[in-house]
Write a protein that holds these residues in place. Structure first.
Motif, short mmCIF file in Angstrom:
data_model
loop_
_atom_site.label_atom_id
_atom_site.label_comp_id
_atom_site.label_asym_id
_atom_site.label_seq_id
_atom_site.Cartn_x
_atom_site.Cartn_y
_atom_site.Cartn_z
N SER A 34 0.77 -1.19 0.16
CA SER A 34 -0.06 -0.05 -0.03
C SER A 34 0.74 1.28 -0.03
CB SER A 34 -0.88 -0.01 1.26
OG SER A 34 -0.27 0.15 2.28
N TYR A 41 2.36 6.44 -7.05
CA TYR A 41 1.48 7.45 -7.55
C TYR A 41 2.30 8.93 -7.38
CZ TYR A 41 -1.47 11.59 -7.43
OH TYR A 41 -2.09 12.95 -7.60
N ARG A 46 1.89 5.83 -11.50
CA ARG A 46 0.60 5.34 -11.35
C ARG A 46 -0.43 6.39 -11.18
NH1 ARG A 46 -0.07 0.20 -7.48
NH2 ARG A 46 1.51 -0.84 -8.11
N ASP A 47 -1.76 6.27 -11.66
CA ASP A 47 -2.56 7.50 -11.61
C ASP A 47 -3.62 7.13 -10.20
OD1 ASP A 47 -5.05 5.76 -12.11
OD2 ASP A 47 -4.98 6.25 -14.28
N GLN A 48 -4.44 8.12 -10.18
CA GLN A 48 -5.10 8.33 -8.92
C GLN A 48 -5.99 6.86 -8.45
OE1 GLN A 48 -7.38 11.78 -8.11
NE2 GLN A 48 -6.17 12.99 -9.66
N ASP A 49 -6.12 6.06 -9.59
CA ASP A 49 -6.79 5.02 -9.55
C ASP A 49 -5.94 3.78 -9.41
OD1 ASP A 49 -9.39 6.46 -9.46
OD2 ASP A 49 -9.03 6.29 -11.93
N GLY A 50 -4.68 4.09 -9.32
CA GLY A 50 -3.84 2.78 -9.26
C GLY A 50 -3.36 2.29 -10.67
N ASN A 51 -3.95 2.71 -11.50
CA ASN A 51 -3.40 2.31 -13.09
C ASN A 51 -2.20 2.76 -13.50
OD1 ASN A 51 -6.23 1.02 -13.23
ND2 ASN A 51 -6.66 3.20 -13.98
N ARG A 110 -1.59 17.22 -10.51
CA ARG A 110 -2.32 16.44 -9.96
C ARG A 110 -2.43 16.87 -8.34
NH1 ARG A 110 -0.07 10.72 -11.06
NH2 ARG A 110 1.46 11.47 -9.49
N LEU A 116 -4.42 13.54 -1.49
CA LEU A 116 -5.16 12.44 -1.97
C LEU A 116 -5.26 11.54 -1.06
CD1 LEU A 116 -6.45 11.37 -4.60
CD2 LEU A 116 -4.05 10.37 -5.20
#
Lengths: 339, 339
Positions: A34, A41, A46-51, A110, A116
């Motif tokens: 985690s 990020y 990675r983006d905010q959704d974890g992609n 971002r 975030l």
């Protein structure tokens, strides 16, 4: 502003990113998933959704300096990779913690880590990045790894001193130009100086070369900060990734602000900065005061002066011409950016 | 609970405090004065008004372990002082940051750093303490300083892993006993293991001795955490320096809580812990559930078991009898305190 190939992104930046990426990823991979995700990020992986994200974040200026200074003293860039990675880790530790300390909610267009994921995650992510830097550097083979780690420790302590000064200055209106320049040397110059010195150390440079490249980095750092402070007030939000005039609203004692506090409207300006945060209605007048004082131009001169000193430091230390030329390009690039 | 001289404070604690104090003060003195003041407050050297305090704060258990393990492998306590000081610095870095991450407003009967000076000062003070630890350790002479710094880095990363797990657990009600014991090994065990290993390294111990003393410290750490978790729920506020049942109110997944979540009233308990923070009205019932599950007794057994394993680790590594005896006393002391 600085002439030469300032507007072009030097090739060396992309090359160094490729060299350090795997080592950087392995380091972050040591962390609990985690926490590693939070850092992925922050680093733009990675983006905010974890992609996963394709385009890399940041410009990797500091690790590039480390790899180039290693080559400039006759070493191989590969030998300096642990130093470059450690630098990138410490730099990002400072970004994550500074954003929280300064209450900045946006970086690189971002949300910042604390905005975030929360303050606790940001504190821990920064702590982890700092510890990983030592892990990478101390695993780097021979005695030079230890010398490099000491250099990194001293630079980190100087950077912390600069942040402490910066915070102290927020409640003062009598900060002098000397004080704010010294604060910039600590807060920004120390780590860029370290980036340059680490490469020289890991690349096997002699003491004179290490000192010259450390000085080069320090001047690049101060010049960079002068440019950054101008962007912090006059930069377009779509370029800086931060809200307009954000530094000014927060009463930060940046270079232009301190300069204007000794200018023709010093009394009025001091009054505005002594209240709570600057309102939208007050901003235009604050900008007028800065223009009238010539504070923007003064910052440009500070940047030019330190760029010249940085370039001068590259001479006379018997550096390899190719890498030294690339170092000069990087210096011009970071100072010339968006000016 | 553990028999022997548990209730007496071992002499070695006062002796080691005297040895490390000057080096610790010099390290903190490297910092910018306002930040040094924040840290002097945290370390109990100054009160809230900045006045010097006579009685020292904290028990210095970790640095004492470092000095004693150096002697136990035939080295001199003096050689391990940089390790002891580095340990105390890293330990306090973790306290300052953890208090902020956990929102704890009191420690040792005084406001925590963030509660008194603000979050930004607490973040920066913790960062400075961590960096100073490396400064002290890497300046410590020969190759063993580097080995020690690597040990410290690994322990710091394990500690950060433990804090990350602890934070993740707050939003989970299905944490297993194995998971929470592993979290304790990371969060508390790693740094105490490091304290013991550092002394062995700096004192010139062989690999077997370093490993045995690291294991000793790890078990002491887990036993200590089991005791601390009991105090966090049942400890009197005037002894713990924290509000009554503070861990329980914050939904922390401490050892007794996780144990009771597998007990006879698991469903009801899980329901209470799934809501917002526990109210004063719910506390008595929560304590009943913990008692009915025998969670307090289970923690005592965990502490006893790990104390026994710690003492066993001291055998068979050819340690000097005097210091090894003092190490055993310390282990019994930290586990037996206030139980």
């Amino acid at each position: 502003m600085s002439g030469g190939p300032a507007a072009t992104v030097p090739d060396s930046l992309a090359r160094s990113r490729a060299l350090i990426q795997r080592v950087l990823q392995n380091a972050v991979g040591r962390l609990e998933p985690s926490l590693a995700g939070v850092i992925a990020y922050h680093l733009g992986w990675r983006d905010q959704d974890g992609n996963e994200v394709d385009k890399p974040g940041g410009k990797s200026v500091r690790p590039t300096l480390t790899l180039l200074t290693a080559e400039s003293v006759g070493g191989r860039a590969e030998d300096a990779v642990p130093g470059a990675v450690a630098l990138e880790l410490v730099h990002n530790f400072s970004l994550v913690h500074d954003d929280l300390m300064d209450g900045d909610r946006e970086r690189r267009h971002r949300p910042t880590v604390w905005a975030l994921f929360g303050s606790a995650e940001a504190i821990l992510a920064g702590d982890a990045l700092a510890a990983l830097a030592y892990a990478v550097l101390l695993d780097a083979g021979d005695e030079s790894g230890r010398t490099a780690a000491r250099e990194l420790t001293d630079a980190t302590l100087e950077m912390i001193r600069g942040q402490s000064e910066d915070m102290d200055f927020e409640s003062r209106i009598d900060v002098t130009e000397d004080e704010v320049l010294r604060m910039c040397a600590h807060k920004t110059g120390a780590l860029i100086a370290c980036a340059a010195a680490l490469g020289a150390i890991l690349g096997g440079g002699d003491d004179g070369q290490v000192a010259a490249l450390r000085a080069f980095g320090s001047h690049v750092g101060i010049a960079f900060q002068a440019v950054d402070d101008v962007l912090g007030i006059w930069g377009a939000p779509d370029v800086t990734g931060k809200p307009a005039a954000s530094d000014l609203r927060q009463h930060k004692k940046t270079l232009p602000v301190v300069h204007a506090l000794a200018g023709p409207d010093a009394g009025e300006f001091a009054g505005m900065l002594s209240e709570g945060s600057l309102s939208d209605a007050e901003l235009p007048r604050a900008l007028e005061i800065l223009e009238a004082a010539g504070s923007r131009q003064w910052c440009a001169e500070v940047a030019e002066r330190h760029l010249a000193q940085a370039l001068a430091a590259l001479d006379g230390s018997d550096l390899a011409a190719g890498p030294a030329g690339e170092l000069a390009d990087i210096a011009r690039f970071v100072v010339g950016r968006d000016f």
